[in-house]
Every structure is written in structure tokens, then in C-alpha cells.
Design a protein around this motif. Structure first.
Motif, PDB file in Angstrom:
ATOM      1  N   ALA B 175       0.690  -1.314  -0.048  1.00  0.00           N
ATOM      2  CA  ALA B 175      -0.107  -0.272  -0.019  1.00  0.00           C
ATOM      3  C   ALA B 175       0.804   1.248  -0.168  1.00  0.00           C
ATOM      4  O   ALA B 175       0.381   2.700  -1.113  1.00  0.00           O
ATOM      5  N   SER B 176       2.043   1.359   0.591  1.00  0.00           N
ATOM      6  CA  SER B 176       3.201   2.233   0.984  1.00  0.00           C
ATOM      7  C   SER B 176       3.789   2.426  -0.517  1.00  0.00           C
ATOM      8  O   SER B 176       4.252   4.097  -1.061  1.00  0.00           O
ATOM      9  N   TYR B 178       2.514   2.354  -3.235  1.00  0.00           N
ATOM     10  CA  TYR B 178       1.921   2.424  -4.302  1.00  0.00           C
ATOM     11  C   TYR B 178       1.301   4.426  -3.797  1.00  0.00           C
ATOM     12  O   TYR B 178       1.337   4.662  -4.635  1.00  0.00           O
ATOM     13  N   GLU B 179       1.306   4.464  -2.627  1.00  0.00           N
ATOM     14  CA  GLU B 179       1.063   5.257  -2.663  1.00  0.00           C
ATOM     15  C   GLU B 179       2.676   6.375  -2.866  1.00  0.00           C
ATOM     16  O   GLU B 179       2.192   7.564  -3.674  1.00  0.00           O
ATOM     17  N   PRO B 449      -3.192   6.604  -4.987  1.00  0.00           N
ATOM     18  CA  PRO B 449      -2.526   4.860  -5.491  1.00  0.00           C
ATOM     19  C   PRO B 449      -3.154   3.755  -5.239  1.00  0.00           C
ATOM     20  O   PRO B 449      -2.900   2.202  -6.295  1.00  0.00           O
TER      21      PRO B 449
END
Lengths: 289, 453
Positions: B175-176, B178-179, B449
């Protein structure tokens, strides 16, 4: 509760904790033992990330990403800069962390548990931060006070210190300390008079060990605050800490706070570890848990 | 007695080079903690004056930590190019400073001189330079490197995506990532600090980061910043690693505290040549930071700036792809406040660059330091102006695993726009293909994201 009930409850808590610890990491490694499934336990009130992106390609997917981590993601932007509320939330969390370092433990909490206060030779917060060695040595007055008010050679000596976060003590002591003392009692271990050390570093337990000569010292101390929480506490435990004790001789449970290792469970768990230290006459990397 | 100097009517005596070097430093709480700092500004100036007049040959002939006693000293001593050294050995440190800052000395000249300088000479020089000197001199030096892709070219500001997670949760790490990618961050490396230093866990993170890279055909490199021995085992068991990571110290004893020595680094280097997943030739990622030797009581009475320079002397023998000084992580007992962190960041960046290294800086602070995010933004602008190869990108600058603050995805995107800097060329092309960047600016969809879900 009877002793049997306490023991049953303890066993249940321990079994659960053991499961989690096995899943997460060994207890003696300093670092995060995080009970929240994804670590996403932060307490942020100013913004709701999912609603901040005006037009996400996959709204449900975004919500899942945000829920999977305590990292500040899905926060959107204006130009290349963060939105105002995201920025203010960050500043609020930083303010809480800084206040935890420079703050004082609430005296009512210390009174509630009849903890008297002694000081290390830290003198002031600036000096405390620059000179970690000062936070490891008690003042002469502190030594005299301990000799006057504490039992010598107790089996277990419990000590509380502000360390790098006064608010960690405010937030967790009322849960950790009674659970710890109950757990010691349940394990039929005797403990000396607990007290509070202002301006303490972890190795202050070595000087305390020299003065009171306990078999085991348990030091509950505020951790360096982060932005996810400023209220995290560690429990350092050591078998016969004395001058020259090295860091690998200490056992630690870190990350004790509402969103990490729950304070009551931590208190109970400390008692079990202390019992093992007394049985094995060692601590730290040599302790088999 | 080694040297004396007279400042404002008072005479100061220095016993040895170690004392001169320590007292010539700008104020650092770590040198004070070690008990080796100048007691006041006059004594500091006296030490700087003595240092300015020393020749490079005098510095070389007075080793602070003799090569017979310390393998880092041996590596540095053996790495000196004798022909280049012979040409400049009679220069004073003052003359070296003036040459480096002169219009005649361009980047190529600095890279050449660099090969004749020991880490101690570079440290001595740094003690005589102002912050703007450090920025100007560093900006002349271009140290590009290539792993899967190239970074470090003039006009490029790359960034590490640092998607750490407090329980190493793979979905949370992704997730991080993608961000980060959605803000144009991750061209230097996708680099995860693991919580759990076990072979299986490290290998899983290697695989997960590689999966993201392959799924979206991202031109970058992956790295999991576990202890080097853990990474080696993970690689031997098939874990895909474009880069191998290790923290370095500037003394043999300091490296021992990190659980490494030169023989182990050689072994890891050999393993990467055989089993690394990148073409290289640069496949190392090193981290350093002033104060680590003192914290492990391995400083031998040497000041923290000089020990930091010695880390770079060790690093340069391995031709790394990334060298990152984690400048404000170690805490206020080594760098007390923002003034000291900013100074150390500029010193480390310059010293690394003059060692020929592809330098990045983790512009960062802990919450018990007298510093805040505004200070980091300041240092970010200074370093981007100085031509830093890469900075560290963390979601909103808050590392929820390591509990400190660095620079954010937003900050790096801002520095690029503000100073006309671009992501690494291959990565920028990829960003354009993904519709995240156009003509060096983030597009409408940047910052979402969920396009990678």
C-alpha cells in the motif's frame, strides 16, 4: 478473585500472548510487538483519508490500502503539498510526542500507587538528552532515600521511570503496575517497595541493583515517542543488574500501549518472565522463554 | 606537543592531530559527550587555524588510528592513488579548500583529486568549509551509478520509497509502495526496513517488492535492509535482491558492533556478483551516520565527523549504487538540534561526494531532538541545491515502524518542481507511460494509490 481464579485467568492471558508472540517475534528482541492486526491503531481525528481523494480510481481498493497500514497514505495533495488538515494532524502528533519528552509524570498517578520519587543526576531535560550517562546514575540523595525506605535484597524490585515519555507512564501505569504486582503474587514471588525515578535511563537499573541488591529488577520506562503514539512504554527486566551489566543481559517487552501490547496483558506477562529469570538465574539473550 | 596557535591574544596548545581534528569541528553534542570537543569558540578557532596550515602529507603521516590496528584504516590507506597524492601532498588544507572552490576546479578535477585523498584529509577539509562552501563544492561533483537503472545524473533528484510497516505486513508494505509510486517516488530504490530479521521474512519481502516491480514493469531496484548475513541467506535461498544493504562504521571495532568486517563484505560482494538479480555494476546500498561509533564505544577518541568520513573511505572500495547518511536518526546526544543536523547533513553529503560516492541523505529527526519538519524542509532544499543523488520518501514523512520523521513524497515532488529537478530518466518515462507525470510535472491522477490495486 481467589488465587486459583487468578491463575486460571493468567494462564488464559499467557496462552493468548504466547500465540501472538510466536506469530510476531521473540520477546527479547527490542522492537515492535504489535497486537493490532495490521498495526493500524493510531488515533487520528482530523482527517479521513478515504474521503480526501476527490476521484479515486478504485474507492474500495483505496479503503483497503489505507486500512492495511498505519502509514499516512491516501492523503491527497494540493499541487505538490499536503492538504491543510493532513498537515495539521501531523503537527498535532508531533506536538504530543515533544510534550511527552518535555512533560512531567502526573503526580496523582504516583501518589495513587504510593510511589516515592528519587532522581538521577540528569539535572534538567536538556542535559538528560545530551548526557545519557547522567540518567544512569542516581544522586547521593536518591541512594540515601532508597537505603532508608526500601528493603534490601528483595526477590523482585519494581521501578518506574519517565525515560523519554512522561505520558507513557500517565497512560499505562494504572493498568500495568497492578497487573504486574498481582502476577508476582500469583507466582508467589516477593517484591520490594516500588518507587519512581525521575530522569532515568534503562541502565539506571544497574545502579539500583548495586544499592538494593535485588535478584531481579523490573523497570517500567517511557519509550522514545513516535507519531503513531507518544504513550508507548517498555518493561526492561534483568537478573542481578549491577555495574558492568551489558545490554544483551536485559530482557525487554516494548511497545506497551493501547494500540500495541495491551498494558494489562503486559503486566501479567512480566511476572511470568521474572519467574523464569529466577528459575534460570539469568536474563537477556541467555534466558529461555 | 603537536602544534600551537594564538587566537585573540591567547595561545592554545594541541597534543596531537586527533585533538586538533576534534576541536576544529563545528559544535556537536556527540563530540561533547565523548569529551573531545573544543571548550569554547576561541579554542575551536585555534584548532581550525592549526588545521588550515597542516599539509596533506602531515595528516597522512599522523594516522589517527594506525593501519596496523584497524582494518578500515588499512582499506583507506591502500586505496590512495599515489601519483595523484604525490602531486598535492605539500598543499595545506587551506590550499586544498581554495583549489576545490576555485573556478578552475570542475567536477572532473574534483573526482581526480579525490583519488589522492584519504578520508582524514577530506574530513580535515570539511572542518574548514562553511555550509555554502559544502553546497557549492558538492554541486560540482556528479557521481552517477547504475544497478538496474541509472541515477545521480546532473538535474536528477531520485528518491527511495521507504514503505515500512510495524509488523512487516506485505499488503501494508505494498500500500505504501503504491502511494509512493503515485507521487513519482521510488526511482532510487524500493527499500524496506524489516521488523523481523529472519531469512524467511526477509525473502518474502524481497519477493513482494519484486512482484510489484514486475507487475507494473517499474524501472528501479529492490532492497530489504536486514542485516547483511540475513540477506545473504535469503539470496542463497532464491530471494531476489537487486541491491544488498549494510550499515557501516568508521572503525573496525564499530563494524564489529554491527556484526560485520571486511571479509564478510567481500563475501557478500561476491555473492551479489553471482546471485544478485541486477546487472550492476553497482549493487551495494550502504548507510552511515555521525555518532554510531561513539554509541558502540568504538570511536577511539576520534571525532564523529572524521569517523563518518572513514565510513565513506570503506564504502568507496565497493563502488556502491546508494550511500545514505541517516543524519538525524541517532538522537540528540550526537546531534542536538536542527543547526547541528543541518550542518552534519551538508558535511556528510559533501564528504561522500568527494569520496566519489553516489550520496543520498535521509533528512530526518527523532522526537527527542530539538528539530521539526520545517528544519527538514530547509535541509531538503539545501541538499537538492547541492545535487544530492537521492532523498528518502516516507508517507507524510512519518515512518510508522522506525518511529522517526524523514522527508515526504510531497516534499520530494515539491523539491523537483521548485528546483527544476527530474526523476531518474528511465523512471520518468515510466511515470509518463502510467499517466502520472507530464513534462516533469505530476498529473491530475498523481497521488491516487488505487490505480495500482
Amino acid at each position: 478473585m481467589s488465587d486459583i481464579q487468578v491463575n486460571l485467568l493468567l494462564e488464559k492471558v499467557m496462552a493468548e500472548l504466547q500465540k501472538r508472540l510466536q506469530r510476531e517475534m521473540p520477546v527479547e528482541a527490542a522492537g515492535a510487538i504489535n497486537n493490532a492486526e495490521n498495526g493500524a491503531a493510531n488515533d487520528r481525528t482530523l482527517f479521513d483519508p478515504v474521503s480526501m481523494l476527490p476521484n479515486p480510481r478504485d474507492k474500495e481498493g483505496l479503503a483497503e490500502l489505507v486500512a492495511s497500514t498505519p502509514a499516512r497514505i491516501g492523503v491527497w495533495r494540493t499541487g505538490t503539498r499536503p492538504l491543510t488538515k493532513t498537515m495539521l494532524q501531523f503537527r498535532c502528533d508531533h506536538a504530543a510526542a515533544v510534550d511527552a519528552v518535555y512533560g512531567e509524570v502526573n503526580p496523582t498517578i504516583l501518589d495513587q500507587f504510593h510511589l516515592f520519587t528519587v532522581e538521577t543526576s540528569f539535572e534538567d531535560t536538556e542535559n538528560y538528552l545530551k548526557r545519557p550517562d547522567r540518567g544512569r546514575i542516581l544522586t547521593d540523595a536518591a541512594v540515601a532515600k532508597l537505603k532508608a525506605r526500601c528493603m534490601e535484597k528483595p526477590q523482585v524490585q519494581v521501578v518506574v521511570s519517565d525515560g523519554l515519555s512522561a505520558s507513557a507512564i500517565d497512560a499505562n501505569l494504572a493498568d500495568v503496575l497492578p497487573a504486574l504486582l498481582d502476577s508476582l503474587k500469583a507466582h508467589k514471588l516477593s517484591s520490594g517497595t516500588p518507587f519512581f525515578v525521575r530522569g532515568g535511563r534503562v541502565a539506571a537499573m544497574d545502579h539500583i541493583g548495586e544499592v538494593l541488591k535485588p535478584e531481579v529488577v523490573v523497570l517500567l520506562i517511557g519509550e522514545r515517542p513516535g507519531l503513531v503514539t507518544a504513550d508507548s512504554m517498555s518493561a526492561y527486566m534483568c537478573y542481578k543488574p549491577r555495574k558492568g551489566t551489558v545490554e544483551s543481559d536485559r530482557t525487554v517487552i516494548s511497545n506497551i500501549h493501547r494500540g500495541g501490547t495491551p498494558p494489562v496483558e503486559a503486566g501479567a506477562h512480566i511476572g511470568t518472565i521474572v519467574k523464569k529469570m529466577l528459575e534460570q538465574k539469568t536474563s537477556g539473550v541467555n534466558l529461555v522463554v | 606537543m603537536f602544534k600551537t596557535a594564538k587566537v585573540l591574544g591567547q595561545t592554545y596548545q594541541f597534543q596531537n592531530l586527533k585533538e586538533v581534528m576534534a576541536k576544529a569541528n563545528e559544535e556537536k553534542s556527540g563530540d561533547q559527550l565523548a569529551g573531545i570537543a573544543a571548550v569554547d569558540l576561541r579554542e575551536r578557532m585555534a584548532a581550525k587555524q592549526v588545521l588550515a596550515d597542516l599539509t596533506l602529507a602531515e595528516i597522512r603521516s599522523h594516522p589517527l588510528l594506525p593501519p596496523e590496528q584497524d582494518e578500515v584504516s588499512r582499506v583507506i590507506e591502500e586505496g590512495i592513488n599515489e601519483k595523484i597524492y604525490a602531486r598535492i601532498q605539500n598543499w595545506s588544507v587551506a590550499e586544498l579548500r581554495e583549489h576545490i572552490l576555485s573556478h578552475q576546479a570542475d567536477g572532473e578535477e574534483l573526482r581526480r583529486i579525490s583519488r589522492g585523498l584519504s578520508s582524514e584529509m577530506i574530513a580535515a577539509l570539511t572542518k574548514l568549509m562553511s555550509n555554502l562552501d559544502l553546497i557549492l563544492a558538492a554541486s560540482k561533483i556528479e557521481n552517477p551509478a547504475h544497478c538496474n537503472t541509472s541515477i545521480g545524473q546532473k538535474g536528477v533528484l531520485a528518491a527511495r520509497a521507504q514503505p515500512n510497516h510495524p509488523t512487516d505486513n506485505i499488503q501494508g508494505i505494498k500500500a505504501s509502495i503504491y502511494e509512493a509510486l503515485s507521487y513519482g517516488i521510488g526511482d532510487a530504490v524500493i527499500g524496506v526496513n524489516p521488523v523481523i530479521d529472519t531469512v524467511d521474512s526477509v525473502k518474502n519481502i524481497m519477493i513482494a517488492t519484486k512482484e510489484v516491480m514486475e507487475k507494473w514493469a517499474i524501472p528501479t531496484q529492490n532492497c530489504v535492509l536486514a542485516h547483511v548475513t540475513t540477506q545473504m541467506k535469503a539470496i542463497q535461498q532464491g530471494g531476489p535482491a537487486d541491491l544488498i544493504f549494510q550499515s557501516l562504521a568508521g572503525s573496525e571495532a564499530g563494524n564489529k558492533a554491527f556484526g560485520i568486517n571486511v571479509a564478510l563484505l567481500e563475501e557478500a560482494d561476491e555473492l551479489m556478483r553471482k546471485e544478485g538479480t541486477s546487472p550492476g555494476p553497482n549493487h551495494w546500498y550502504f548507510e552511515t551516520g555521525q555518532g554510531s561509533e561513539l554509541s558502540s564505544e568504538a570511536h577511539a577518541g576520534i571525532d564523529q565527523l572524521t569517523l563518518e568520513a572513514r565510513c565513506y573511505g570503506l564504502a568507496r572500495t565497493y563502488n556502491p549504487f546508494l550511500v545514505n547518511t541517516v543524519v538525524g536518526f541517532i538522537g540528540p546526544e550526537y546531534l542536538y538540534d536542527s543547526k547541528q543536523v543541518i550542518r552534519a547533513g551538508l558535511e556528510d553529503h559533501f564528504m561522500g561526494k568527494l569520496h566519489g560516492l553516489p550520496m543520498g541523505v535521509d533528512v530526518c529527526y527523532t522526537n527527542h531532538m530539538k528539530a521539526d519538519q520545517n528544519d527538514m524542509e530547509n535541509l531538503g532544499v539545501l541538499l537538492a541545491s547541492a545535487g544530492v543523488n537521492f532523498l528518502i520518501g516516507v508517507a507524510m514523512a512519518d515512518d510508522c515502524m522506525l518511529n522517526y520523521q524523514s522527508t515526504s513524497f510531497h516534499d520530494i515532488a515539491t523539491l523537483r518542481e521548485l528546483l527544476g529537478l527530474r526523476p531518474a530518466p528511465e523512471f520518468e518515462k515510466w511515470l509518463e507511460k502510467m499517466g502520472l507525470m507530464k513534462n516533469g510535472r505530476l498529473t491530475e491522477i498523481a497521488g491516487d494509490p488505487s490505480i495500482f490495486v
